[in-house]
Enzyme design. Structure first.
Site, PDB file in Angstrom:
ATOM      1  N   HIS A   2       0.845  -1.202   0.000  1.00 25.17           N
ATOM      2  CA  HIS A   2       0.000   0.000   0.000  1.00 25.17           C
ATOM      3  C   HIS A   2       0.878   1.248   0.000  1.00 25.17           C
ATOM      4  CE1 HIS A   2       0.458   0.837   4.390  1.00 25.17           C
ATOM      5  NE2 HIS A   2       0.300  -0.457   4.593  1.00 25.17           N
ATOM      6  N   ASP A  13       0.146   4.405   1.237  1.00 28.12           N
ATOM      7  CA  ASP A  13       0.009   5.400   2.300  1.00 28.12           C
ATOM      8  C   ASP A  13       0.748   4.982   3.560  1.00 28.12           C
ATOM      9  OD1 ASP A  13      -1.917   3.298   2.486  1.00 28.12           O
ATOM     10  OD2 ASP A  13      -3.033   4.444   3.975  1.00 28.12           O
ATOM     11  N   ASP A  35       6.242   0.785   7.283  1.00 29.52           N
ATOM     12  CA  ASP A  35       4.935   0.158   7.071  1.00 29.52           C
ATOM     13  C   ASP A  35       4.163   1.045   6.100  1.00 29.52           C
ATOM     14  OD1 ASP A  35       2.363  -0.859   7.203  1.00 29.52           O
ATOM     15  OD2 ASP A  35       1.987  -0.114   9.231  1.00 29.52           O
ATOM     16  N   GLU A  38      -4.820   2.365   2.658  1.00 29.45           N
ATOM     17  CA  GLU A  38      -4.951   1.144   3.459  1.00 29.45           C
ATOM     18  C   GLU A  38      -5.123   1.453   4.937  1.00 29.45           C
ATOM     19  OE1 GLU A  38      -3.452  -2.278   5.923  1.00 29.45           O
ATOM     20  OE2 GLU A  38      -2.666  -0.235   5.763  1.00 29.45           O
ATOM     21  N   GLU A  39      -4.351   2.408   5.423  1.00 27.46           N
ATOM     22  CA  GLU A  39      -4.312   2.645   6.867  1.00 27.46           C
ATOM     23  C   GLU A  39      -5.569   3.322   7.405  1.00 27.46           C
ATOM     24  OE1 GLU A  39      -2.195   1.285   8.568  1.00 27.46           O
ATOM     25  OE2 GLU A  39      -0.220   1.234   7.635  1.00 27.46           O
ATOM     26  N   ASP A  73       3.256  -6.643   3.517  1.00 29.79           N
ATOM     27  CA  ASP A  73       2.872  -5.761   4.627  1.00 29.79           C
ATOM     28  C   ASP A  73       2.967  -6.440   5.987  1.00 29.79           C
ATOM     29  OD1 ASP A  73       2.024  -3.397   5.768  1.00 29.79           O
ATOM     30  OD2 ASP A  73      -0.101  -3.755   5.412  1.00 29.79           O
ATOM     31  N   HIS A 123       2.954   2.569  13.451  1.00 29.76           N
ATOM     32  CA  HIS A 123       1.866   3.482  13.823  1.00 29.76           C
ATOM     33  C   HIS A 123       2.240   4.379  15.006  1.00 29.76           C
ATOM     34  CE1 HIS A 123      -1.489   0.786  11.865  1.00 29.76           C
ATOM     35  NE2 HIS A 123      -0.386   0.855  11.129  1.00 29.76           N
TER      36      HIS A 123
END
Length: 486
Positions: free
Chosen positions: A76, A78, A115, A145-146, A169, A458
């Site tokens: 992904h 983003d 990530d 995605e996030e 991922d 994150h």
């Protein structure tokens, strides 16, 4: 400070260094899309965007590999935008500032974007190379995605031809993931009513800071605390002592899929109760440090007197909000009965925010089993129905059920064994990989997910292990070489 392009594999790290220079938080990926599409055009590769905005790039097989089955390489575009409180960073404009810290790569004061930037960079390194053997490749770069899995939700059948997919991922070297949790959003909204503050009331701002935060799936069982839950715990303890704190303003966390690191509340109370209130804060702080201090080594709980505002929430409403958020379950709900050591169901009270008319709570429920997720959502609905809150459940996405006779699993295991002399662990991850959603449009896809070791995704502590990136790269190339014939 060495540059990332000095690391090996050089092509991967060069692409990742460029990625870091391009702002790409969720829902702001256009600059990243333009760069990826430009690379494809530069190398004369077929490329296009699908209806929802995903980028697809196709590369023919190298000489002698034309008879291999087609493989889809997926990442992904983003990243999660999280910054430390003392870091001024506009994720829509400012570049990430990565640096080498011993055996790791991390960023200055923000999430790194490893990530899923390392996975995306590895795919770009393959697409732009001239000396890596592989069969027919389709690269799928999904958007958003996030923050909503918009790209995975919008992927249409018939766009891609391959039957085997490698998702890049995952975040632990030595593990291959063959299943993942599904999830859904619970949204709680309290309509606000205000009242005038009284002349005998004081105001303080209560803050919880310094928590580690992290991924609300992968880190949910690590013993980390949730700043939102600690804040309402403090307010509830005041209520239980008869102090009656009344909320004026409250906020905490920024993303429902990140464990909140900071939360704060401005509240008013009877000035005669000031000493009692400070005693409650002191006692609760000691208890919280005793419970979480070994993990949350930088935990800070502070209070300071501020100017008394002209209005606060209605007293009864304030009590309802505190009581219901304090009663809201958070963290691990159950462990899997079929996969040892894996969380089955969890939830994260990720965000508390306030507008002029509402206080909103955003909760992410994850589960390997849809029925368990639905039961947790029903429990939350029952809890908040006891207040005047409005409750909705949105954005549900399915899990990815492991397949016993997976070709991809066998190829990854065989390749890992050849390279490193042992088999990787076959795992199910308590996070929302896009693979479950892909099955809706492509039920025939045989998928596996693997990646390098990334710690604390994150959160601003995010870092990726340099040696693990090298091993991941070797494995990815070996898997491509070992893909079976059609």
């Amino acid at each position: 400070m060495s540059t990332l392009s000095s690391l090996h594999p050089q092509g991967l790290w060069q692409h990742f260094e460029t990625m870091c220079s391009i702002p790409h938080p969720s829902k702001h990926e256009q600059a990243m899309i333009d760069w990826v599409m430009g690379l494809a055009a530069e190398h004369q590769l077929e490329h296009f965007q699908d209806e929802v905005g995903n980028v697809i790039i196709k590369k023919p097989a190298t000489a002698g590999m034309e008879d291999r089955q087609g493989v889809i390489l997926q990442a992904h575009l983003d990243m999660v935008p999280q910054a430390n409180n003392d870091t001024q960073h506009d994720f829509t404009k400012d570049p990430i500032r990565p640096y080498i810290d011993g055996e790791w790569v991390t960023a200055e004061g923000t999430t790194l974007g490893a990530d899923n930037g390392i996975g995306g960079s590895s795919i770009l390194a393959i697409l732009t190379s001239n000396d890596i053997p592989h069969g027919p490749i389709e690269a799928l770069f999904t958007i958003d995605e996030e923050a909503g899995m918009t790209g995975a939700f919008g992927l249409q059948a018939g766009v891609l031809e391959g039957k085997l997919l490698i998702n890049t991922d995952s975040e632990q070297e030595g593990e291959v993931y063959m299943g993942c949790a599904g999830g859904g959003d619970t949204n709680v909204s309290f309509p606000l009513e205000y009242q005038a503050t009284q002349s005998n009331q004081l105001a303080i701002e209560l803050s919880v800071k310094g928590l580690k935060g992290g991924h609300s799936g992968c880190d949910i069982d690590t013993g980390r605390s949730n700043a939102n839950k600690l804040l309402v715990r403090l307010l509830a303890a005041m209520q239980q002592q008869g102090i009656e704190p009344i909320i004026c303003e409250i906020q905490g966390g920024s993303l429902r899929n990140a464990i909140p690191r900071e939360a704060s509340c401005k509240l008013v109370f009877n000035a005669a109760k000031h000493a009692e209130l400070e005693q409650v804060i002191e006692a609760q702080t000691l208890e919280i440090v005793d419970e979480f201090g070994l993990v949350e080594t930088a935990l800070s709980i502070t209070s300071q007197q501020v100017a008394t505002p002209e209005t606060s929430l209605n007293t009864s409403l304030s009590q309802q909000i505190v009581a219901s958020l304090n009663a809201c379950t958070n963290g691990v709900v159950s462990m899997s009965q079929t996969v040892t050591g894996v969380v089955e169901t969890s939830l994260n009270l990720g965000v508390i925010s306030q507008t002029e008319s509402t206080i909103d709570a955003k909760i992410l429920v994850r589960s390997l089993i849809d029925s368990s997720r639905l039961q947790v959502e029903a429990s939350l609905a029952s809890l908040f129905s006891l207040t005047n809150a409005e409750i909705s459940h949105t954005g549900a996405y399915p899990g990815w059920k492991p397949e016993a006779n997976s070709v991809m699993k066998n190829v990854v295991q065989q390749s890992y064994q050849e390279l490193f002399g042992k088999r990787p662990n076959v795992m199910v991850i308590h996070a929302g990989l896009e693979c479950g959603l892909f099955k809706s449009a492509y039920p025939e896809w045989d998928m596996a997910s693997f990646g390098p070791t990334i710690k604390f995704p994150h959160s601003p502590d995010e870092k990726v292990e340099i040696a693990a990136v090298e091993k991941y790269w070797q494995l990815l190339l070996s898997v491509l070489k070992n893909i079976p014939t059609k």
